[in-house]
Design a protein around this motif. Structure first.
Motif, PDB file in Angstrom:
ATOM      1  N   VAL A   1       9.976  -1.796  -4.900  1.00 26.02           N
ATOM      2  CA  VAL A   1       9.805  -0.366  -4.609  1.00 26.02           C
ATOM      3  C   VAL A   1      10.557  -0.047  -3.323  1.00 26.02           C
ATOM      4  O   VAL A   1      10.566  -0.842  -2.389  1.00 26.02           O
ATOM      5  CB  VAL A   1       8.309  -0.019  -4.450  1.00 26.02           C
ATOM      6  N   TYR A   2      11.210   1.114  -3.285  1.00 30.36           N
ATOM      7  CA  TYR A   2      11.903   1.539  -2.070  1.00 30.36           C
ATOM      8  C   TYR A   2      11.338   2.880  -1.621  1.00 30.36           C
ATOM      9  O   TYR A   2      10.926   3.716  -2.430  1.00 30.36           O
ATOM     10  CB  TYR A   2      13.412   1.644  -2.289  1.00 30.36           C
ATOM     11  N   ARG A   3      11.285   3.049  -0.288  1.00 33.02           N
ATOM     12  CA  ARG A   3      10.750   4.272   0.319  1.00 33.02           C
ATOM     13  C   ARG A   3      11.800   4.842   1.264  1.00 33.02           C
ATOM     14  O   ARG A   3      12.234   4.164   2.205  1.00 33.02           O
ATOM     15  CB  ARG A   3       9.450   3.969   1.076  1.00 33.02           C
ATOM     16  N   MET A   4      12.204   6.083   1.036  1.00 33.29           N
ATOM     17  CA  MET A   4      13.214   6.748   1.858  1.00 33.29           C
ATOM     18  C   MET A   4      12.528   7.667   2.861  1.00 33.29           C
ATOM     19  O   MET A   4      11.697   8.498   2.473  1.00 33.29           O
ATOM     20  CB  MET A   4      14.171   7.545   0.966  1.00 33.29           C
ATOM     21  N   LEU A   5      12.877   7.515   4.139  1.00 38.46           N
ATOM     22  CA  LEU A   5      12.233   8.271   5.207  1.00 38.46           C
ATOM     23  C   LEU A   5      13.258   9.125   5.957  1.00 38.46           C
ATOM     24  O   LEU A   5      14.440   8.782   6.031  1.00 38.46           O
ATOM     25  CB  LEU A   5      11.527   7.333   6.189  1.00 38.46           C
ATOM     26  N   ASP A   6      12.774  10.227   6.552  1.00 43.12           N
ATOM     27  CA  ASP A   6      13.659  11.106   7.295  1.00 43.12           C
ATOM     28  C   ASP A   6      13.649  10.757   8.784  1.00 43.12           C
ATOM     29  O   ASP A   6      13.110   9.719   9.195  1.00 43.12           O
ATOM     30  CB  ASP A   6      13.276  12.567   7.076  1.00 43.12           C
ATOM     31  N   GLU A   7      14.227  11.617   9.595  1.00 44.99           N
ATOM     32  CA  GLU A   7      14.381  11.337  11.020  1.00 44.99           C
ATOM     33  C   GLU A   7      13.045  11.229  11.743  1.00 44.99           C
ATOM     34  O   GLU A   7      12.916  10.525  12.743  1.00 44.99           O
ATOM     35  CB  GLU A   7      15.233  12.450  11.662  1.00 44.99           C
ATOM     36  N   GLN A   8      12.018  11.933  11.243  1.00 47.36           N
ATOM     37  CA  GLN A   8      10.690  11.874  11.852  1.00 47.36           C
ATOM     38  C   GLN A   8       9.826  10.756  11.274  1.00 47.36           C
ATOM     39  O   GLN A   8       8.661  10.625  11.619  1.00 47.36           O
ATOM     40  CB  GLN A   8       9.960  13.216  11.666  1.00 47.36           C
ATOM     41  N   GLY A   9      10.403   9.975  10.365  1.00 45.81           N
ATOM     42  CA  GLY A   9       9.636   8.910   9.742  1.00 45.81           C
ATOM     43  C   GLY A   9       8.777   9.371   8.586  1.00 45.81           C
ATOM     44  O   GLY A   9       7.937   8.615   8.087  1.00 45.81           O
ATOM     45  N   GLU A  10       8.958  10.621   8.136  1.00 37.00           N
ATOM     46  CA  GLU A  10       8.196  11.149   7.008  1.00 37.00           C
ATOM     47  C   GLU A  10       8.804  10.657   5.691  1.00 37.00           C
ATOM     48  O   GLU A  10      10.024  10.565   5.545  1.00 37.00           O
ATOM     49  CB  GLU A  10       8.174  12.678   7.035  1.00 37.00           C
ATOM     50  N   LEU A  11       7.933  10.364   4.736  1.00 34.54           N
ATOM     51  CA  LEU A  11       8.383   9.845   3.450  1.00 34.54           C
ATOM     52  C   LEU A  11       9.023  10.941   2.614  1.00 34.54           C
ATOM     53  O   LEU A  11       8.411  11.989   2.359  1.00 34.54           O
ATOM     54  CB  LEU A  11       7.195   9.233   2.698  1.00 34.54           C
ATOM     55  N   LEU A  12      10.272  10.709   2.191  1.00 28.64           N
ATOM     56  CA  LEU A  12      10.990  11.666   1.363  1.00 28.64           C
ATOM     57  C   LEU A  12      10.869  11.356  -0.124  1.00 28.64           C
ATOM     58  O   LEU A  12      10.691  12.253  -0.943  1.00 28.64           O
ATOM     59  CB  LEU A  12      12.481  11.668   1.739  1.00 28.64           C
TER      60      LEU A  12
ATOM     61  N   VAL B   1       0.787   9.846  -1.207  1.00 23.99           N
ATOM     62  CA  VAL B   1       1.587  10.586  -0.227  1.00 23.99           C
ATOM     63  C   VAL B   1       2.210  11.856  -0.804  1.00 23.99           C
ATOM     64  O   VAL B   1       2.436  12.822  -0.090  1.00 23.99           O
ATOM     65  CB  VAL B   1       2.696   9.659   0.353  1.00 23.99           C
ATOM     66  N   ARG B   2       2.508  11.861  -2.098  1.00 23.40           N
ATOM     67  CA  ARG B   2       3.191  12.984  -2.761  1.00 23.40           C
ATOM     68  C   ARG B   2       4.476  13.367  -2.033  1.00 23.40           C
ATOM     69  O   ARG B   2       4.596  14.476  -1.478  1.00 23.40           O
ATOM     70  CB  ARG B   2       2.265  14.191  -2.877  1.00 23.40           C
ATOM     71  N   PRO B   3       5.469  12.487  -2.018  1.00 21.37           N
ATOM     72  CA  PRO B   3       6.735  12.785  -1.324  1.00 21.37           C
ATOM     73  C   PRO B   3       7.417  14.010  -1.938  1.00 21.37           C
ATOM     74  O   PRO B   3       7.328  14.244  -3.149  1.00 21.37           O
ATOM     75  CB  PRO B   3       7.563  11.512  -1.560  1.00 21.37           C
ATOM     76  N   PRO B   4       8.108  14.794  -1.130  1.00 23.61           N
ATOM     77  CA  PRO B   4       8.678  16.058  -1.620  1.00 23.61           C
ATOM     78  C   PRO B   4       9.747  15.892  -2.688  1.00 23.61           C
ATOM     79  O   PRO B   4       9.949  16.812  -3.495  1.00 23.61           O
ATOM     80  CB  PRO B   4       9.259  16.698  -0.351  1.00 23.61           C
ATOM     81  N   TYR B   5      10.468  14.784  -2.699  1.00 23.26           N
ATOM     82  CA  TYR B   5      11.551  14.631  -3.666  1.00 23.26           C
ATOM     83  C   TYR B   5      11.121  13.939  -4.949  1.00 23.26           C
ATOM     84  O   TYR B   5      11.932  13.749  -5.848  1.00 23.26           O
ATOM     85  CB  TYR B   5      12.720  13.882  -3.027  1.00 23.26           C
ATOM     86  N   ASN B   6       9.852  13.534  -5.064  1.00 27.10           N
ATOM     87  CA  ASN B   6       9.344  13.006  -6.319  1.00 27.10           C
ATOM     88  C   ASN B   6       8.811  14.159  -7.159  1.00 27.10           C
ATOM     89  O   ASN B   6       7.641  14.231  -7.520  1.00 27.10           O
ATOM     90  CB  ASN B   6       8.226  11.988  -6.071  1.00 27.10           C
ATOM     91  N   ILE B   7       9.704  15.112  -7.496  1.00 23.84           N
ATOM     92  CA  ILE B   7       9.277  16.336  -8.182  1.00 23.84           C
ATOM     93  C   ILE B   7       9.312  16.181  -9.701  1.00 23.84           C
ATOM     94  O   ILE B   7       8.910  17.093 -10.412  1.00 23.84           O
ATOM     95  CB  ILE B   7      10.176  17.515  -7.781  1.00 23.84           C
ATOM     96  N   LEU B   8       9.782  15.057 -10.198  1.00 20.57           N
ATOM     97  CA  LEU B   8       9.872  14.876 -11.641  1.00 20.57           C
ATOM     98  C   LEU B   8       8.574  14.383 -12.251  1.00 20.57           C
ATOM     99  O   LEU B   8       8.489  14.199 -13.451  1.00 20.57           O
ATOM    100  CB  LEU B   8      11.002  13.883 -11.974  1.00 20.57           C
ATOM    101  N   LEU B   9       7.544  14.154 -11.420  1.00 21.44           N
ATOM    102  CA  LEU B   9       6.256  13.704 -11.943  1.00 21.44           C
ATOM    103  C   LEU B   9       5.610  14.869 -12.684  1.00 21.44           C
ATOM    104  O   LEU B   9       5.239  15.877 -12.090  1.00 21.44           O
ATOM    105  CB  LEU B   9       5.359  13.245 -10.791  1.00 21.44           C
ATOM    106  N   ARG B  10       5.478  14.739 -13.995  1.00 19.75           N
ATOM    107  CA  ARG B  10       5.050  15.865 -14.825  1.00 19.75           C
ATOM    108  C   ARG B  10       3.544  16.050 -14.852  1.00 19.75           C
ATOM    109  O   ARG B  10       3.045  17.110 -15.166  1.00 19.75           O
ATOM    110  CB  ARG B  10       5.579  15.674 -16.244  1.00 19.75           C
TER     111      ARG B  10
END
Length: 609
Positions: free
Chosen positions: A21-32, A89-98
Motif C-alpha cells: 500500500v502507498y500513501r501520498m502526502l502533501d506539504e503539510q503531511g496530510e494524506l492525499l 481517513v477518507r483521503p480527498p483523491y480517493n473519490i472513486l469509492l462508490r
C-alpha cells in the motif's frame, strides 16, 4: 522561500517491487491518496511518466511532497489495508469509492439442527460464527462454491429450507445432501459442518490429512465409493486455498521491528486489532552510535508507549530483537496501563508473518531514507568539511578484499556519487598469482589493475579513494598511487578502533601519520561506513560466487581427452576425487579407457599446485 519539490527519481530508485500500500502526502503531511499495488515500484512509476496522465492525476502529483509505503505479503492483504485506511481517513483523491459497504464475512448459523453457510455484511446480530473479513464478495462466493462441492453443506435461506417437500436442484447435482427432507443423518451432516469450519479457519492441511486417513480406512474396508468421495474432497482442497485475512476476534498486537545501518535506524510499527492489520508507521530515531536492533528497541519502546498518555498499549508487542531491559519495560508498561503486557520475539504462524512484514518494511524504509538524494548530498557536504576539501567530492571509490583462508580471493570496488551508489561502475577483480591470504598483495594487484587504465585514458579518476584495512593497506595503496604518478586524488584509509565497534573508526588522510577521528553521529562518518559496508558486501558476494563455482566444477573438466564417460569411469574406479588425487600414474592407467600418457596428464593436472 522556495517550495520543496518531491524527488520522484530518487524515491523510485529505492522503491520495492513487492505488493503493498502507498500513501501520498502533501506539504503539510496530510494524506492525499491511498492506493494498493501488486508491484509498488511499477505502480508508483506510472504516476510520474511524462505523458498520458489524466487532469485529476496531474493535480494529485503536483501536490505530492512525500510517499510512504507498507509492504504486504500479497495483493489481498494490500487491498484490505487500503480499504481500512480509506475508511479511517477518507483521503480527498480517493473519490472513486462508490459505496461504504462493510467487509463481507462467511456466516455459519448455530441455532439450527442443519446449519447453513452464507455471505453476510453489516452488524453481526444473528447467532452463529463469522469468518473473515474477505476482500470481496467474489472471494467469498469462490470459497462457498468450493465448500458446496466438497462438503455439501446447505446454503439456502431458512424460509426456503423450511418449506421444501422434495429435494431441490442442488441435491440433484450433488451440491447438497437434502437435509430439508431428511435425506442425511444429523451426525454425518455435523461432520461435514466441522470440516467446513476447519477449512474456513485456515486449517486446510490438517483437514486434508484427516480426510486422507478416512479415505485409507474406507479403502481398507472395501468401501470404494466413500473412498472416491473423500479423494474428490481432498483434490478440491488442494486446488485452492484462498488468501484471506482471518478475523480471530482476538489478537490486539503491535509489531515493532527495528532496522539499523550506518547512518541511521528505522523502527516500523504495525498495529493489529482483532486479528486484522489496521496500519503502520515508520519512525527514524536518532542514534548517536551504531547500535544493535535490540538497543534501538529498548530505547524506543518506553518513549513510544509511555510518552503519549492516550496511546493504546496492546496486550502483546512482537519485536524482531531482544534486550536485557525488556523485563523492566514490561513492568513499567503494566504499571502505567493497569494490565499485563508481554513482549514476544520468537513467534510462528500468523504472528511470524506479521513480524517478517514489519522487518521488511523497516529495512525498505531505512534504505529509502539513506538513499534519498538530499540526505546523501548533505553527507557529501559533511565529508568535504571533515576532510577540509575545497569543494564537495563527486566520486568516491572504496576497495575491499574477501577470501576464505586464501581461497578464491576477490577484490571489490564500489562507487558512490552525490545521488548514492553508482552500481553500473562497480567492479570485481579475481586475484591470481599472490600468496594465499596475502591481503596486501591482493590490494596492490587490484589497485594496479584499476588505476593503470587511467594512463590509457580509460575510466574516471575518483575524488576520494577509500581503502578498508588500516595502516598496512593504506601504505600499499599509497605506493601504487605514487608508482602510477596519479595526482589530484585524496586517499582515505579506514581502520576499525580497538573495540572494532562501528562508530569508533580511525581515519588516515593521505598518509599513515595524519590520523582523523570523527564523532559517532557525524554524517561524514556515516557515509564512510555506508561505502565501506557496501564494498565489504560486494566483495563477499563475489568471493562466494567464485568459491561456489570452483567447488562445483570438477578438476577433471578441461583435461583434453577426458570427457564425461572417462570422468565417470575414473570416479567409479576410485570412489571419488580424494582417492583419485592420492593415486599414482600407474594406478590411474589401470582404469578402463585410460592409457599411460593420459594418466600422466591427469596426474599432472591434479597436482599442478
Amino acid at each position: 522561500m522556495n517550495a520543496v519539490v518531491f524527488d520522484a527519481a530518487a524515491f523510485l530508485a529505492t522503491a520495492s517491487n513487492k505488493p503493498g500500500v502507498y500513501r501520498m502526502l502533501d506539504e503539510q503531511g496530510e494524506l492525499l491518496y491511498v492506493g494498493k499495488a501488486k508491484n509498488l515500484k511499477k505502480r508508483l512509476s506510472s504516476y510520474f511518466r511524462k505523458t498520458g496522465l489524466s487532469p485529476k492525476t496531474e493535480a494529485l502529483v503536483a501536490r505530492i511532497r512525500q510517499i510512504d509505503t507498507t509492504i504486504t505479503a500479497n495483493e489481498t492483504e494490500a487491498l484490505l489495508l487500503e480499504q481500512s485506511l480509506i475508511k479511517q481517513v477518507r483521503p480527498p483523491y480517493n473519490i472513486l469509492l462508490r459505496d461504504d459497504k462493510s467487509y463481507p464475512y462467511v456466516y455459519l448459523s448455530s441455532q439450527d439442527q442443519f446449519p447453513r453457510l452464507g455471505l453476510h455484511r453489516g452488524a453481526k446480530k444473528a447467532k452463529g460464527r463469522y469468518f473473515g473479513p474477505y476482500p470481496s464478495a467474489g472471494a467469498i462466493r469462490e470459497s462457498l462454491n468450493l465448500l458446496q462441492k466438497a462438503f455439501q453443506v446447505r446454503q439456502c435461506e431458512d424460509s426456503y429450507f423450511r418449506n421444501r417437500t422434495r429435494p431441490c436442484l442442488q441435491y440433484q447435482i450433488k451440491r447438497c445432501k437434502g437435509p430439508c427432507v431428511g435425506l442425511v443423518d444429523p451426525q454425518e451432516y455435523a461432520e461435514d459442518v466441522r470440516h467446513s469450519v476447519m477449512f474456513l479457519e485456515g486449517r486446510s492441511n490438517a483437514l486434508a490429512s484427516e480426510l486422507s486417513q478416512s479415505m485409507e480406512r474406507a479403502a481398507e474396508h472395501l468401501n470404494f465409493e466413500r473412498a472416491a468421495e473423500l479423494r474428490d474432497q481432498i483434490a478440491l482442497l488442494r486446488q485452492v486455498q484462498d488468501q484471506q485475512s482471518m478475523d480471530t476476534e482476538q489478537g490486539n498486537v503491535d509489531i515493532v521491528a527495528a532496522a539499523v545501518a550506518p547512518g541511521g535506524a528505522c523502527v516500523h510499527v504495525v498495529m493489529v486489532r482483532q486479528g486484522r492489520v489496521l496500519g503502520s508507521k515508520n519512525h527514524f530515531p536518532r542514534v548517536p552510535i551504531e547500535q544493535t536492533a535490540g538497543e534501538v528497541l529498548a530505547a524506543f519502546l518506553p518513549q513510544y508507549y509511555l510518552g503519549v498518555s492516550e496511546r493504546e498499549v496492546p496486550g502483546e508487542i512482537i519485536v524482531n530483537a531482544v534486550h536485557d531491559d525488556f523485563p523492566v519495560i514490561i513492568e513499567a508498561l503494566a504499571q502505567a496501563r493497569g494490565f499485563g503486557v508481554t513482549i514476544s520475539h520468537r513467534v510462528r504462524g500468523t504472528r511470524g508473518r506479521w513480524q517478517g512484514l514489519a522487518v521488511t518494511n523497516a529495512e525498505q524504509a531505512l534504505a529509502g531514507m539513506l538513499a534519498n538524494r538530499q540526505h546523501v548530498q548533505a553527507r557529501f557536504e559533511a565529508l568535504q568539511e571533515a576532510l577540509g576539501l575545497d569543494e564537495p567530492p563527486t566520486r568516491l571509490e572504496c576497495f575491499d578484499i574477501s577470501h576464505s583462508s586464501g581461497e578464491a580471493t576477490v577484490a571489490s570496488c564500489v562507487v558512490f556519487g552525490p545521488e548514492g551508489p553508482l552500481k553500473s561502475d562497480y567492479r570485481r577483480y579475481n586475484i591470481e598469482g599472490v600468496t594465499a591470504g596475502d591481503d596486501y598483495a591482493a590490494m596492490r594487484q587490484a589497485l594496479s589493475r584499476r588505476f593503470s587504465k587511467l594512463k590509457d585514458g580509460e575510466g574516471k579518476i575518483p575524488d576520494i579513494l577509500l581503502v578498508d584495512g588500516g595502516k598496512g593497506q593504506m601504505s600499499m595503496a599509497l605506493e601504487v598511487i605514487q608508482e602510477l604518478a596519479i595526482h589530484d586524488l585524496t586517499l582515505l584509509g579506514v581502520a576499525k578502533g580497538v573495540t572494532r565497534k562501528p562508530g569508533l573508526e580511525t581515519l588516515y588522510l593521505n598518509d599513515t601519520h595524519h590520523e582523523l577521528v570523527l564523532p559517532a553521529h557525524s554524517p561524514a562518518l556515516h557515509l564512510i561506513q555506508h561505502i565501506r559496508d557496501e564494498a565489504h558486501r560486494f566483495a563477499i558476494t563475489g568471493h562466494r560466487q567464485r568459491r561456489g563455482k570452483a567447488r562445483t566444477t570438477s578438476p577433471l573438466e578441461g583435461i583434453a581427452g577426458v570427457g564425461p564417460k572417462r570422468r565417470r569411469e575414473l570416479l567409479k574406479h576410485f570412489g571419488g576425487l580424494q582417492a583419485l588425487d592420492r593415486a599414482s600414474v600407474q594406478e590411474i592407467a589401470k582404469v578402463p579407457g585410460i592409457n599411460k600418457k593420459l594418466a600422466e596428464l591427469i596426474y599432472a593436472t591434479l597436482h599442478s599446485d
